[in-house]
Motif scaffolding. Sequence first.
Motif, PDB file in Angstrom:
ATOM      1  N   GLN A 109     -49.531 -15.062  15.990  1.00  0.00           N
ATOM      2  CA  GLN A 109     -50.487 -13.756  16.594  1.00  0.00           C
ATOM      3  C   GLN A 109     -51.819 -13.909  17.427  1.00  0.00           C
ATOM      4  N   VAL A 110     -51.668 -14.694  18.584  1.00  0.00           N
ATOM      5  CA  VAL A 110     -53.294 -14.902  18.686  1.00  0.00           C
ATOM      6  C   VAL A 110     -52.359 -14.838  20.327  1.00  0.00           C
TER       7      VAL A 110
ATOM      8  N   CYS B  29     -63.717 -18.508  26.230  1.00  0.00           N
ATOM      9  CA  CYS B  29     -63.513 -20.078  27.152  1.00  0.00           C
ATOM     10  C   CYS B  29     -63.193 -19.568  28.440  1.00  0.00           C
ATOM     11  N   ARG B  30     -63.497 -21.063  29.141  1.00  0.00           N
ATOM     12  CA  ARG B  30     -63.594 -20.836  30.277  1.00  0.00           C
ATOM     13  C   ARG B  30     -62.616 -20.731  30.675  1.00  0.00           C
ATOM     14  N   GLU B  31     -62.820 -19.448  32.125  1.00  0.00           N
ATOM     15  CA  GLU B  31     -61.474 -19.092  32.611  1.00  0.00           C
ATOM     16  C   GLU B  31     -60.401 -19.508  33.658  1.00  0.00           C
ATOM     17  N   GLN B  32     -59.504 -20.286  33.318  1.00  0.00           N
ATOM     18  CA  GLN B  32     -58.540 -20.639  34.366  1.00  0.00           C
ATOM     19  C   GLN B  32     -57.374 -19.835  35.182  1.00  0.00           C
ATOM     20  N   LYS B  33     -56.723 -19.594  35.615  1.00  0.00           N
ATOM     21  CA  LYS B  33     -56.183 -19.202  36.543  1.00  0.00           C
ATOM     22  C   LYS B  33     -54.545 -18.999  36.375  1.00  0.00           C
ATOM     23  N   VAL B  34     -54.289 -18.130  35.194  1.00  0.00           N
ATOM     24  CA  VAL B  34     -52.760 -18.139  34.662  1.00  0.00           C
ATOM     25  C   VAL B  34     -51.799 -17.805  34.838  1.00  0.00           C
ATOM     26  N   SER B  35     -50.693 -18.951  35.530  1.00  0.00           N
ATOM     27  CA  SER B  35     -49.329 -18.982  36.544  1.00  0.00           C
ATOM     28  C   SER B  35     -48.028 -18.436  34.988  1.00  0.00           C
ATOM     29  N   CYS B  36     -48.704 -18.777  33.529  1.00  0.00           N
ATOM     30  CA  CYS B  36     -47.272 -18.034  33.268  1.00  0.00           C
ATOM     31  C   CYS B  36     -48.005 -17.189  32.146  1.00  0.00           C
TER      32      CYS B  36
ATOM     33  N   SER C  54     -50.367 -13.171  25.622  1.00  0.00           N
ATOM     34  CA  SER C  54     -49.924 -14.622  24.999  1.00  0.00           C
ATOM     35  C   SER C  54     -50.087 -15.359  26.126  1.00  0.00           C
ATOM     36  N   SER C  55     -50.920 -16.388  26.315  1.00  0.00           N
ATOM     37  CA  SER C  55     -50.715 -17.597  27.399  1.00  0.00           C
ATOM     38  C   SER C  55     -51.275 -18.524  27.161  1.00  0.00           C
ATOM     39  N   PRO C  56     -50.902 -19.405  27.853  1.00  0.00           N
ATOM     40  CA  PRO C  56     -51.555 -21.219  27.791  1.00  0.00           C
ATOM     41  C   PRO C  56     -52.580 -21.219  27.436  1.00  0.00           C
ATOM     42  N   VAL C  57     -53.687 -20.441  28.129  1.00  0.00           N
ATOM     43  CA  VAL C  57     -55.541 -20.335  28.027  1.00  0.00           C
ATOM     44  C   VAL C  57     -55.242 -20.175  26.699  1.00  0.00           C
ATOM     45  N   LEU C  58     -54.223 -19.421  25.778  1.00  0.00           N
ATOM     46  CA  LEU C  58     -55.103 -20.409  24.371  1.00  0.00           C
ATOM     47  C   LEU C  58     -54.865 -20.598  23.443  1.00  0.00           C
ATOM     48  N   HIS C  59     -54.733 -22.072  24.692  1.00  0.00           N
ATOM     49  CA  HIS C  59     -54.385 -23.833  23.871  1.00  0.00           C
ATOM     50  C   HIS C  59     -56.040 -24.224  24.569  1.00  0.00           C
ATOM     51  N   THR C  60     -56.217 -23.817  25.453  1.00  0.00           N
ATOM     52  CA  THR C  60     -57.883 -23.684  25.602  1.00  0.00           C
ATOM     53  C   THR C  60     -58.594 -23.701  25.343  1.00  0.00           C
ATOM     54  N   LEU C  61     -58.773 -22.529  24.237  1.00  0.00           N
ATOM     55  CA  LEU C  61     -59.064 -21.483  23.102  1.00  0.00           C
ATOM     56  C   LEU C  61     -59.336 -22.124  21.920  1.00  0.00           C
ATOM     57  N   LEU C  62     -58.394 -22.139  21.603  1.00  0.00           N
ATOM     58  CA  LEU C  62     -57.877 -22.478  20.287  1.00  0.00           C
ATOM     59  C   LEU C  62     -57.944 -24.157  19.892  1.00  0.00           C
ATOM     60  N   TYR C  63     -58.216 -25.219  21.319  1.00  0.00           N
ATOM     61  CA  TYR C  63     -58.157 -25.893  20.759  1.00  0.00           C
ATOM     62  C   TYR C  63     -59.775 -26.679  20.898  1.00  0.00           C
ATOM     63  N   SER C  64     -59.994 -26.008  22.028  1.00  0.00           N
ATOM     64  CA  SER C  64     -61.787 -26.264  21.539  1.00  0.00           C
ATOM     65  C   SER C  64     -62.619 -25.908  20.476  1.00  0.00           C
ATOM     66  N   LEU C  65     -61.860 -24.659  19.721  1.00  0.00           N
ATOM     67  CA  LEU C  65     -62.479 -24.583  18.266  1.00  0.00           C
ATOM     68  C   LEU C  65     -62.085 -25.195  17.380  1.00  0.00           C
TER      69      LEU C  65
ATOM     70  N   SER D 229     -52.631 -23.937  18.385  1.00  0.00           N
ATOM     71  CA  SER D 229     -53.105 -24.497  19.402  1.00  0.00           C
ATOM     72  C   SER D 229     -52.168 -24.769  20.232  1.00  0.00           C
ATOM     73  N   GLN D 230     -51.408 -26.214  19.536  1.00  0.00           N
ATOM     74  CA  GLN D 230     -49.972 -26.562  20.333  1.00  0.00           C
ATOM     75  C   GLN D 230     -48.891 -25.521  21.169  1.00  0.00           C
ATOM     76  N   CYS D 231     -49.086 -24.452  20.195  1.00  0.00           N
ATOM     77  CA  CYS D 231     -48.103 -23.336  20.723  1.00  0.00           C
ATOM     78  C   CYS D 231     -48.120 -23.422  21.414  1.00  0.00           C
ATOM     79  N   TYR D 232     -49.797 -23.345  22.031  1.00  0.00           N
ATOM     80  CA  TYR D 232     -49.731 -22.756  23.359  1.00  0.00           C
ATOM     81  C   TYR D 232     -49.727 -23.196  24.528  1.00  0.00           C
ATOM     82  N   GLU D 233     -49.389 -25.462  24.231  1.00  0.00           N
ATOM     83  CA  GLU D 233     -50.383 -26.125  25.130  1.00  0.00           C
ATOM     84  C   GLU D 233     -49.666 -26.098  26.860  1.00  0.00           C
ATOM     85  N   MET D 234     -48.001 -25.242  27.077  1.00  0.00           N
ATOM     86  CA  MET D 234     -47.275 -25.344  28.353  1.00  0.00           C
ATOM     87  C   MET D 234     -47.839 -25.341  29.558  1.00  0.00           C
ATOM     88  N   GLY D 235     -48.076 -25.856  30.202  1.00  0.00           N
ATOM     89  CA  GLY D 235     -49.342 -25.609  31.746  1.00  0.00           C
ATOM     90  C   GLY D 235     -49.867 -26.050  31.410  1.00  0.00           C
TER      91      GLY D 235
END
Length: 215
Positions: free
Chosen positions: A8-9, A45-52, A149-160, A196-202
């Motif tokens: 639910q993130v 978190c630092r912005e990344q281009k979301v491809s998926c 809900s996208s792989p950007v969340l992996h960066t945010l959660l893992y950085s936290l 964070s691993q839930c959003y790791e793909m990409g």
Amino acid sequence: ICHPSDSQVVAAWASVPFPALRGYSLPDTLCTYQQDVPWKLLSSCREQKVSCCFAQSVVLRGICKEGKQPASLLHACESTEEVLQRYLHTLFPGAFSTSHVLEQPCNTLPPYPQFFSPLLTRQGFLLDKPPSYSSAAVESIPVLAALQSSPVLHTLLYSLYKDLQKLNTRRWASFFSAGVEQDDFQEALQELRTLSQCYEMGFGADGSEEEADSG
């Protein structure tokens, strides 16, 4: 590993104002954003281009479909909501997307701060060039907001997770004296990493960081 749809993130995105030229329709505007979305990340978190994208909910207000009519699939849509929905499916095929369109723009009359570009009209639409006269206060603006809900969340959660992992808990004795156990804190850290691993793909680079961290 959990699936993104089970968690639910979400990351918040917005376009304030939505970059629509005066006299142009929603299909006209979206046709100029075929490689990237016309909204910006608001999450910390630092912005990344979301491809998926796994799932998203998008709300647009203050934009109509009518306007110039160059040929495109978007222009063939019968409603503004259909235009937005088709655009989302084109950029994020396979993602679960919901969209809502409201006719009313967001009011920006005082005391709303007037920090807008001089290229904006009173109704918040972009001009090709600055007006020759002194522009009046912007009274309203079209706005787009999205929860995604996208792989950007992996960066945010893992950085936290990494930031909390570096925390010297001995300096926060009052925090743990309030009833939080050290073991509970460490368990919550591991749950955050798993989430964070839930959003790791990409994002292969971040995955290599985790491998190095665990090595």
